[in-house]
Design a protein around this motif. Structure first.
Motif, mmCIF file in Angstrom:
data_model
loop_
_atom_site.group_PDB
_atom_site.id
_atom_site.type_symbol
_atom_site.label_atom_id
_atom_site.label_comp_id
_atom_site.label_asym_id
_atom_site.label_seq_id
_atom_site.Cartn_x
_atom_site.Cartn_y
_atom_site.Cartn_z
ATOM 1 N N ALA A 199 0.805 -1.228 0.000
ATOM 2 C CA ALA A 199 0.000 0.000 0.000
ATOM 3 C C ALA A 199 0.836 1.274 0.000
ATOM 4 C CB ALA A 199 -0.921 0.003 1.214
ATOM 5 N N MET A 200 2.148 1.160 -0.001
ATOM 6 C CA MET A 200 2.989 2.348 0.176
ATOM 7 C C MET A 200 2.745 3.419 -0.882
ATOM 8 S SD MET A 200 6.726 1.201 1.650
ATOM 9 C CE MET A 200 7.169 0.136 0.275
ATOM 10 N N ASP A 201 2.706 3.034 -2.136
ATOM 11 C CA ASP A 201 2.529 4.033 -3.194
ATOM 12 C C ASP A 201 1.196 4.758 -3.058
ATOM 13 O OD1 ASP A 201 4.993 3.510 -4.326
ATOM 14 O OD2 ASP A 201 4.214 2.034 -5.746
ATOM 15 N N ASP A 202 0.146 4.013 -2.714
ATOM 16 C CA ASP A 202 -1.168 4.640 -2.535
ATOM 17 C C ASP A 202 -1.171 5.579 -1.344
ATOM 18 O OD1 ASP A 202 -2.190 3.317 -4.716
ATOM 19 O OD2 ASP A 202 -3.085 1.690 -3.545
ATOM 20 N N LEU A 203 -0.502 5.193 -0.271
ATOM 21 C CA LEU A 203 -0.452 6.044 0.912
ATOM 22 C C LEU A 203 0.277 7.349 0.621
ATOM 23 C CD1 LEU A 203 0.292 3.401 3.697
ATOM 24 C CD2 LEU A 203 -1.767 4.813 3.505
ATOM 25 N N VAL A 204 1.348 7.264 -0.136
ATOM 26 C CA VAL A 204 2.088 8.474 -0.483
ATOM 27 C C VAL A 204 1.256 9.351 -1.420
ATOM 28 C CG1 VAL A 204 4.126 9.355 -1.678
ATOM 29 C CG2 VAL A 204 4.338 7.403 -0.122
ATOM 30 N N ALA A 205 0.606 8.728 -2.397
ATOM 31 C CA ALA A 205 -0.196 9.490 -3.354
ATOM 32 C C ALA A 205 -1.358 10.210 -2.691
ATOM 33 C CB ALA A 205 -0.716 8.562 -4.451
ATOM 34 N N SER A 206 -1.927 9.579 -1.656
ATOM 35 C CA SER A 206 -3.073 10.173 -0.964
ATOM 36 C C SER A 206 -2.666 11.022 0.230
ATOM 37 C CB SER A 206 -4.016 9.072 -0.489
ATOM 38 O OG SER A 206 -3.385 8.248 0.486
ATOM 39 N N ASP A 207 -1.357 11.155 0.445
ATOM 40 C CA ASP A 207 -0.824 11.893 1.593
ATOM 41 C C ASP A 207 -1.357 11.305 2.902
ATOM 42 O OD1 ASP A 207 0.844 13.768 2.717
ATOM 43 O OD2 ASP A 207 -0.669 15.354 2.738
ATOM 44 N N GLY A 208 -1.430 9.982 2.938
ATOM 45 C CA GLY A 208 -1.933 9.308 4.126
ATOM 46 C C GLY A 208 -0.887 9.175 5.218
ATOM 47 N N ARG A 209 -1.348 8.833 6.394
ATOM 48 C CA ARG A 209 -0.510 8.623 7.579
ATOM 49 C C ARG A 209 0.283 9.864 7.961
ATOM 50 N NH1 ARG A 209 0.047 3.130 8.533
ATOM 51 N NH2 ARG A 209 -1.739 2.061 7.613
ATOM 52 N N ALA A 210 -0.307 11.023 7.717
ATOM 53 C CA ALA A 210 0.319 12.281 8.082
ATOM 54 C C ALA A 210 -0.626 13.068 8.980
ATOM 55 C CB ALA A 210 0.677 13.091 6.838
#
Length: 276
Positions: free
Chosen positions: A257-268
């Motif tokens: 899921a890393m690429d999706d999390l970065v693209a969605s600015d998740g976990r910030a």
């Protein structure tokens, strides 16, 4: 298992609970470990466990609020074990429970100072050498109140939210030099800290949900966060630097899921937009 052969890890709060488990996992993956905490006996036990398993470790009693002491400890690590590759800020204090007008102000501030200032001091001490070498990973533990309200736990929550933002700011400052910083939420783990919440008069009065959660079976093994942090130290999750990872999650699924999390600015740590 992650491969950390030839690396040096510093783990704060390493004398018991989650910190001891993190130190053991780092050593089992091949790292030489410096165990830091205020209580000498506890970190000496951690170091002895590592040595008994064939690893290399030293124990350094440290008051993380004292910058000079922290800097001296990191210098000792470098002299005895080598340059620091991984820093794990696991230390934590949560002794001020209740509404702020009932909390002792000095205890409330002590929680914030130990958690936040201690993290600042260790990061500041290792960052220049990591940047000069072009590599290094730092993991700062967060927890309850990082991204949501924590009634009657304002000091701890404020410090952990601050550590989350600090981690992002720090990562954005050092990432171009090859250094990465992460936040990790280990989940609800039964530790000396949570025992205080469970059994002290103030904890029983102001934090009843802790007992309820344990009664419902919510008790994350500390090995979950320790295994995640070993993978972080080995570089598996570098794409998620500056973000929060959770000990409870499936690491293989997280990697996918890393690429999706970065693209969605998740976990910030983000405010909800007013026009959302």
């Amino acid at each position: 298992m992650a491969n950390l052969e030839g690396t040096v890890a510093v783990v704060t709060g390493a004398g018991r609970g989650i910190g001891r488990e993190i130190a053991l996992h780092q050593a089992r993956a091949g790292a030489k470990v410096a165990a830091l905490a205020r209580t000498a006996r506890e970190i000496e036990e951690t170091a002895a466990l590592i040595v008994a398993e064939g690893g290399q470790a030293i124990a350094l009693p440290v008051d993380l609020v004292d910058r000079a002491v922290v800097e001296a400890a990191i210098a000792r690590v470098v002299a005895d074990l080598g340059p620091v590759d991984t820093l794990v800020n696991n230390h934590g204090s949560f002794r001020a429970f209740g509404p702020i007008w009932e909390c002792d102000p000095d205890t409330w501030w002590s929680d914030v100072e130990i958690n936040l200032r201690g993290t600042f001091h260790t990061c500041r001490a290792v960052a220049p050498a990591m940047r000069a070498r072009g590599r290094g990973r730092i993991v700062n533990l967060v927890g309850g109140g990082t991204g949501t309200s924590f009634p009657n736990g304002s000091g701890y929550a404020a410090s952990k939210a601050a550590i989350m933002r600090f981690t992002e700011c720090f990562n954005d400052t050092v990432k171009d030099a090859g250094v990465h910083a992460f936040a990790v939420d280990p989940g609800l783990v039964r530790t000396a800290m949570t025992e205080l919440q469970l059994y002290s008069d103030e904890g029983k009065k102001h934090l009843p949900d802790i007992e309820r959660l344990f009664d419902e079976g919510v008790n994350i093994p500390p090995s979950r966060a320790a295994a995640l942090i070993a993978d972080i130290a080995a570089g598996r999750f570098d794409k998620l630097a500056g973000r929060m990872l959770r000990g409870v999650e499936d690491r293989d699924a997280l990697e996918q899921a890393m690429d999706d999390l970065v693209a969605s600015d998740g976990r910030a740590l983000r405010l909800t937009r007013l026009d959302d």
